[in-house]
Design a protein around this motif. Structure first.
Motif, short mmCIF file in Angstrom:
data_model
loop_
_atom_site.label_atom_id
_atom_site.label_comp_id
_atom_site.label_asym_id
_atom_site.label_seq_id
_atom_site.Cartn_x
_atom_site.Cartn_y
_atom_site.Cartn_z
N LEU A 244 0.82 -1.20 0.00
CA LEU A 244 0.00 0.00 0.00
C LEU A 244 0.86 1.25 0.00
O LEU A 244 0.54 2.24 -0.67
N SER A 245 1.97 1.24 0.72
CA SER A 245 2.89 2.37 0.72
C SER A 245 3.42 2.64 -0.68
O SER A 245 3.50 3.80 -1.12
N GLY A 246 3.77 1.56 -1.39
CA GLY A 246 4.25 1.72 -2.76
C GLY A 246 3.20 2.32 -3.67
O GLY A 246 3.50 3.19 -4.51
N LEU A 247 1.94 1.90 -3.53
CA LEU A 247 0.86 2.45 -4.37
C LEU A 247 0.63 3.93 -4.10
O LEU A 247 0.23 4.68 -4.99
N LEU A 248 0.92 4.36 -2.86
CA LEU A 248 0.75 5.77 -2.51
C LEU A 248 1.99 6.60 -2.84
O LEU A 248 2.00 7.82 -2.62
N GLY A 249 3.04 5.96 -3.35
CA GLY A 249 4.26 6.68 -3.71
C GLY A 249 5.14 7.02 -2.51
O GLY A 249 5.95 7.95 -2.58
N ILE A 250 5.01 6.28 -1.42
CA ILE A 250 5.83 6.50 -0.22
C ILE A 250 7.06 5.62 -0.34
O ILE A 250 6.97 4.40 -0.28
N ALA A 251 8.23 6.24 -0.52
CA ALA A 251 9.45 5.50 -0.84
C ALA A 251 9.91 4.61 0.30
O ALA A 251 10.27 3.45 0.09
N ASN A 252 9.92 5.14 1.52
CA ASN A 252 10.38 4.36 2.68
C ASN A 252 9.21 3.55 3.22
O ASN A 252 8.32 4.07 3.87
N LYS A 253 9.24 2.25 2.95
CA LYS A 253 8.11 1.39 3.32
C LYS A 253 8.01 1.17 4.83
O LYS A 253 7.02 0.62 5.30
N ASP A 302 -7.49 4.64 -0.93
CA ASP A 302 -7.48 4.37 -2.37
C ASP A 302 -6.54 5.39 -3.02
O ASP A 302 -6.74 6.59 -2.86
N PRO A 303 -5.51 4.93 -3.73
CA PRO A 303 -4.57 5.87 -4.35
C PRO A 303 -5.23 6.93 -5.22
O PRO A 303 -4.68 8.02 -5.42
N ALA A 304 -6.42 6.63 -5.73
CA ALA A 304 -7.12 7.61 -6.57
C ALA A 304 -7.84 8.67 -5.75
O ALA A 304 -8.30 9.67 -6.28
N ASN A 305 -7.92 8.45 -4.44
CA ASN A 305 -8.62 9.38 -3.55
C ASN A 305 -7.65 10.45 -3.06
O ASN A 305 -6.55 10.15 -2.60
N VAL A 375 -6.86 -2.85 -5.79
CA VAL A 375 -7.01 -2.35 -4.43
C VAL A 375 -8.06 -3.14 -3.66
O VAL A 375 -8.03 -3.18 -2.42
N ALA A 376 -8.97 -3.81 -4.37
CA ALA A 376 -10.02 -4.59 -3.70
C ALA A 376 -9.43 -5.68 -2.81
O ALA A 376 -9.98 -5.98 -1.74
N GLY A 377 -8.31 -6.27 -3.22
CA GLY A 377 -7.67 -7.29 -2.39
C GLY A 377 -7.15 -6.71 -1.09
O GLY A 377 -7.25 -7.34 -0.03
N ILE A 378 -6.60 -5.51 -1.17
CA ILE A 378 -6.11 -4.83 0.04
C ILE A 378 -7.28 -4.49 0.96
O ILE A 378 -7.23 -4.72 2.17
N ASP A 379 -8.36 -3.96 0.37
CA ASP A 379 -9.54 -3.61 1.16
C ASP A 379 -10.13 -4.84 1.85
O ASP A 379 -10.54 -4.79 3.02
N ALA A 380 -10.17 -5.96 1.12
CA ALA A 380 -10.75 -7.18 1.69
C ALA A 380 -9.94 -7.67 2.88
O ALA A 380 -10.50 -8.13 3.89
N SER A 381 -8.61 -7.56 2.80
CA SER A 381 -7.76 -8.04 3.90
C SER A 381 -7.97 -7.19 5.15
O SER A 381 -8.07 -7.72 6.26
N PHE A 382 -8.07 -5.88 4.98
CA PHE A 382 -8.30 -5.02 6.14
C PHE A 382 -9.73 -5.18 6.69
O PHE A 382 -9.95 -5.11 7.90
N GLY A 383 -10.68 -5.42 5.80
CA GLY A 383 -12.05 -5.65 6.24
C GLY A 383 -12.17 -6.92 7.08
O GLY A 383 -12.84 -6.93 8.12
N PHE A 384 -11.51 -7.97 6.63
CA PHE A 384 -11.49 -9.25 7.37
C PHE A 384 -10.91 -9.04 8.77
O PHE A 384 -11.47 -9.50 9.77
#
Length: 405
Positions: A244-253, A302-305, A375-384
């Protein structure tokens, strides 16, 4: 208004609450937690470069599997051989594994080493929690576990950031060897600590044979249930946040881990005696609710948000607040319920829940990342994870009603 100078906490008779041995233990825990946590943010990409992207979920799962399996053994040995030898063994495993990572360059070699590395957290935390319970009065356990947790959290906070910096500016091998060096320092400190177990026995291989009643301490069942449901969120975060950090463009994970751990530190410093004053269960009701809310916030990232980063960092803070209250409170609760002579077994039982929950969260999150697109896979994991955290809230509310009925 009279401003009183700062002084360390003292017991009712005026003696210091925290002994020199306690501070040595805190420093050792800082080094130990930094040792194994500094590599966590970089391992998913590292395994992918080795050709094992489909096994990303096993990075944490294998680690926690061995840790969980070793808990009953570490509990028994902690109660017979002593606290210090078990702690030293855990740090020794970190030292050896950190040194070997650069030389096992196949997917299966890496995964085998992760399996062995799990013995570290399967042994040291069990003996550490028993040691603290030995040297601190029962009425101050929450405070003492919080103080110990401060140093552990600092290691967990600085470790990932240091690891990512070393990997980016030097190499993965330098990061692995630095991890090994931290573990070696942790061992050196432990060797100066006195043993707290009365009448310790010499180690013998017969101690590794467990009776049925030595596998699980049923007195620790309530903390076991709560921690199992809570720790799924931690396994999910360890597996998913770097992506998720990578999708947001955050270099230091590792920055998410730094932010959440700083928040955890603040909670431990300000509210260290809360569970001693108001009770373990009321505090856990609040902190577990905060954990569920942080998982809900991560589902909104969501990176688009345009507000994605706001949700991301707010969730990191919320996750840290929950962690800073959960960890010392569950440990103190377990010590409260345990028999004095089987305290190591009770702590081991509690940590089995931690490893099982983290492993479940990691495997589930890894599966969702590979089988649910985008992103749906990421959302599902946090929802679980969030749903299970709410399950812990429901169990705590039921337990509280049963106790007050």
């Amino acid at each position: 208004m009279v401003v009183r100078p700062f002084s360390f906490p003292r017991q009712a008779d005026g003696t210091a609450l925290y002994t020199f041995s306690f501070w040595l233990l805190c420093i050792s825990n800082f080094l130990f937690s930094a040792s194994f946590s500094m590599m966590i943010p970089e391992l998913p990409d590292y395994l992918t470069r080795l050709g094992g992207r489909e096994y990303v979920g096993l990075i944490i799962a294998l680690f926690t599997l061995t840790a969980g399996v070793s808990r009953p053994f570490s509990g028994k040995i902690t109660d017979t051989v002593g606290r210090v030898p078990v702690m030293a063994f855990g740090s020794l495993v970190c030292f050896v594994c950190g040194f070997l990572y650069p030389y096992l360059l196949t997917v299966w070699g890496f995964l085998t080493l992760r399996l062995i590395h799990g013995f570290s957290t399967g042994t040291k935390p069990t003996a550490t929690a028993a040691y603290v319970a030995d040297v601190v009065p029962a009425t101050r356990r929450g405070e003492a576990m919080g103080m110990l947790g401060l140093f552990t959290a600092m290691g967990m906070s600085l470790g990932p950031a240091i690891g990512s910096w070393l990997a980016d500016d030097f190499s993965m091998n330098v990061m692995f060897w630095t991890s090994s060096a931290f573990a070696l320092l942790s061992i050196g400190i432990l060797l100066r600590m006195p043993e707290t177990l009365v009448n310790p026995e010499p180690f013998r291989f017969g101690l590794l044979k467990l009776r049925k009643d030595e596998l699980f301490d049923w007195q620790a069942w309530p903390p076991f249930v709560v921690l199992l449901l809570q720790s799924v969120s931690y396994g999910t975060v360890l597996t998913v946040v770097s992506t998720l950090s990578g999708l947001l463009g955050i270099a230091n994970k590792g920055l998410f881990f730094t932010v959440y751990t700083v928040a955890s530190l603040v909670v431990r410093m300000v509210f260290s005696r809360t569970s001693d004053r108001y009770g373990r269960v009321p505090v856990l009701l609040v902190s577990t609710t905060a954990l569920a809310l942080s998982m809900g916030l991560l589902m909104l990232v969501d990176p688009a948000n345009a507000n994605a980063r706001v949700y991301f960092w707010t969730a990191a803070v919320g996750f840290g607040l929950a962690s800073g209250m959960n960890s010392p409170t569950v440990q103190a609760w377990t010590a409260d319920l345990a028999d004095e002579h089987t305290r190591g077994r009770a702590m081991a039982t509690m940590y089995i829940a931690l490893e099982a929950g983290i492993g479940l969260g990691a495997v589930a999150a890894g599966w969702m990342l590979n089988h649910v697109p985008g992103v749906a896979g990421i959302d599902a994991s946090f929802g679980f994870s969030g749903v299970l955290a709410l399950g812990a809230v429901a169990y705590l509310a039921w337990y509280q009603r049963q106790r007050t009925a």
